[in-house]
Design an enzyme around this catalytic site. Structure first.
Site, PDB file in Angstrom:
ATOM      1  N   GLY A  26       0.848  -1.187   0.000  1.00  0.00           N
ATOM      2  CA  GLY A  26       0.000   0.000   0.000  1.00  0.00           C
ATOM      3  C   GLY A  26       0.881   1.232   0.000  1.00  0.00           C
ATOM      4  O   GLY A  26       2.073   1.165   0.341  1.00  0.00           O
TER       5      GLY A  26
ATOM      6  N   HIS B 247      -4.822  -2.732  -0.321  1.00  0.00           N
ATOM      7  CA  HIS B 247      -5.526  -3.963  -0.671  1.00  0.00           C
ATOM      8  C   HIS B 247      -6.325  -4.416   0.556  1.00  0.00           C
ATOM      9  O   HIS B 247      -6.337  -5.599   0.888  1.00  0.00           O
ATOM     10  CB  HIS B 247      -4.545  -5.057  -1.077  1.00  0.00           C
ATOM     11  CG  HIS B 247      -3.653  -4.681  -2.213  1.00  0.00           C
ATOM     12  ND1 HIS B 247      -2.433  -4.055  -2.037  1.00  0.00           N
ATOM     13  CD2 HIS B 247      -3.809  -4.799  -3.549  1.00  0.00           C
ATOM     14  CE1 HIS B 247      -1.870  -3.852  -3.222  1.00  0.00           C
ATOM     15  NE2 HIS B 247      -2.681  -4.278  -4.141  1.00  0.00           N
TER      16      HIS B 247
ATOM     17  N   ASP C 115     -22.346   9.692   4.076  1.00  0.00           N
ATOM     18  CA  ASP C 115     -21.523  10.821   4.576  1.00  0.00           C
ATOM     19  C   ASP C 115     -20.253  10.995   3.752  1.00  0.00           C
ATOM     20  O   ASP C 115     -19.963  12.069   3.240  1.00  0.00           O
ATOM     21  CB  ASP C 115     -21.098  10.561   6.031  1.00  0.00           C
ATOM     22  CG  ASP C 115     -22.223  10.694   7.031  1.00  0.00           C
ATOM     23  OD1 ASP C 115     -22.030  10.246   8.182  1.00  0.00           O
ATOM     24  OD2 ASP C 115     -23.287  11.218   6.669  1.00  0.00           O
TER      25      ASP C 115
ATOM     26  N   TYR D 110     -20.249  18.959   9.306  1.00  0.00           N
ATOM     27  CA  TYR D 110     -19.667  18.087  10.325  1.00  0.00           C
ATOM     28  C   TYR D 110     -18.299  18.574  10.811  1.00  0.00           C
ATOM     29  O   TYR D 110     -17.498  19.143  10.039  1.00  0.00           O
ATOM     30  CB  TYR D 110     -19.506  16.669   9.753  1.00  0.00           C
ATOM     31  CG  TYR D 110     -18.752  15.721  10.654  1.00  0.00           C
ATOM     32  CD1 TYR D 110     -17.417  15.418  10.399  1.00  0.00           C
ATOM     33  CD2 TYR D 110     -19.359  15.163  11.771  1.00  0.00           C
ATOM     34  CE1 TYR D 110     -16.711  14.563  11.225  1.00  0.00           C
ATOM     35  CE2 TYR D 110     -18.657  14.314  12.610  1.00  0.00           C
ATOM     36  CZ  TYR D 110     -17.327  14.013  12.328  1.00  0.00           C
ATOM     37  OH  TYR D 110     -16.631  13.166  13.162  1.00  0.00           O
TER      38      TYR D 110
HETATM   39  O1  LIG Z   1      -0.659  -3.349  -5.809  1.00  0.00           O
HETATM   40  C1  LIG Z   1       0.548  -3.413  -5.988  1.00  0.00           C
HETATM   41  C2  LIG Z   1       1.166  -4.480  -6.771  1.00  0.00           C
HETATM   42  O2  LIG Z   1       0.142  -5.240  -7.374  1.00  0.00           O
HETATM   43  C3  LIG Z   1       1.413  -2.354  -5.356  1.00  0.00           C
HETATM   44  O3  LIG Z   1       0.681  -1.183  -5.350  1.00  0.00           O
HETATM   45  C4  LIG Z   1       1.725  -2.667  -3.908  1.00  0.00           C
HETATM   46  O4  LIG Z   1       2.396  -3.882  -3.843  1.00  0.00           O
HETATM   47  C5  LIG Z   1       2.604  -1.558  -3.302  1.00  0.00           C
HETATM   48  O5  LIG Z   1       3.751  -1.389  -4.103  1.00  0.00           O
HETATM   49  P1  LIG Z   1       4.873  -0.306  -3.718  1.00  0.00           P
HETATM   50  O6  LIG Z   1       5.637  -0.836  -2.517  1.00  0.00           O
HETATM   51  O7  LIG Z   1       4.181   0.998  -3.369  1.00  0.00           O
HETATM   52  O8  LIG Z   1       5.722  -0.212  -4.965  1.00  0.00           O
END
Ligand SMILES: O=C(CO)[C@@H](O)[C@@H](O)COP(=O)(O)O
Length: 225
Positions: A36, A105, A128, A222
């Site tokens: 991420g 993810h 919201d 808010y």
């Molecule tokens: O979703 C994926 C690979 O499918 C990438 O965004 C995730 O592994 C994060 O990668 P990075 O470490 O930000 O390059």
């Protein structure tokens, strides 16, 4: 392109902000390992600050953040930028109101993405923050701007700051990187609650007029103004 003297302090501040925001991804359980990332636009400049690819969250520092131009080219930094740099650069180029982008993810939201099913707006918190359903974007393979194009095309048709890229995961946007992180946190919470509601029965939709009223209140009244 290089970083001019007038933007050095801004970039330093964004390095600190972007590095620090990644702890929310781990604190809220939105990521595993390094899967991420967070980026921020450098206001008034065709630049962004993003996480280095594959670096453990505990090892992220302001110094190892990477500054790129909006074509995804490295302008300042010793590390390779996130895998999603091109996608996020595309978003910044085509959505001028966006100041931050987040990718996760997170489990429940990504389970909806795996089914290619939008999260229906059956919770006031969804109205919201997302102003309706959380939409699904097209399947796109990482490596060029196809993910970015899918994010932009989907968000242009929605009030939602989150998009579930089919078979992949969550991308969120906001006026700031912190706002994009908040959207990612709330996207996962809503996805989880609606998942459980669906397991127990049929969730009841909220009338559009109520969704509009809730969204307007939350976005404009808010909190502390
Ligand atoms: O979703 C994926 C690979 O499918 C990438 O965004 C995730 O592994 C994060 O990668 P990075 O470490 O930000 O390059």
């Amino acid at each position: 392109m290089s970083i001019t003297a007038d933007v050095v302090d801004t970039v330093l501040g964004l390095r600190r902000e972007v590095a620090g925001l990644h702890r929310h991804l781990t604190d809220y359980g939105l990521v595993v390992w390094t899967a991420g990332n967070v980026s921020a636009r450098v206001p008034g400049h065709d630049l962004l600050v993003i996480k280095p690819s594959g670096v453990a969250y505990d090892d992220l520092t302001p110094e190892n953040m990477v500054v790129c131009d909006l074509d995804g080219r490295v302008v300042e930094g010793e590390h390779a930028p996130s895998s999603d740099t091109e996608a996020q650069a595309y978003v910044y180029r085509h959505l001028p109101h966006v100041g931050g982008v987040v990718h996760t993810h997170s489990t429940f939201a990504t389970a909806w993405a795996a089914r290619g099913e939008p999260v229906p707006c059956v919770l006031t918190m969804c109205a919201d923050e997302f102003g309706g359903e959380i939409p699904v974007g097209p399947f796109a393979i990482i490596g060029d701007d196809s993910i970015g194009r899918g994010i932009v095309e989907t968000l242009r048709g929605s009030r939602s700051p989150a998009v579930l890229m089919r078979n992949h995961g969550v991308f969120t946007v906001g006026p700031t990187a912190r706002a994009a992180v908040k959207a990612a946190v709330m996207c996962e919470d809503v996805a989880r609650t609606v998942h459980h509601a669906r397991a127990l029965g049929t969730p009841v939709p909220i009338e559009q007029s109520a969704v509009d009223a809730l969204f307007d209140r939350y976005q404009n009244v808010y909190g502390q103004r």
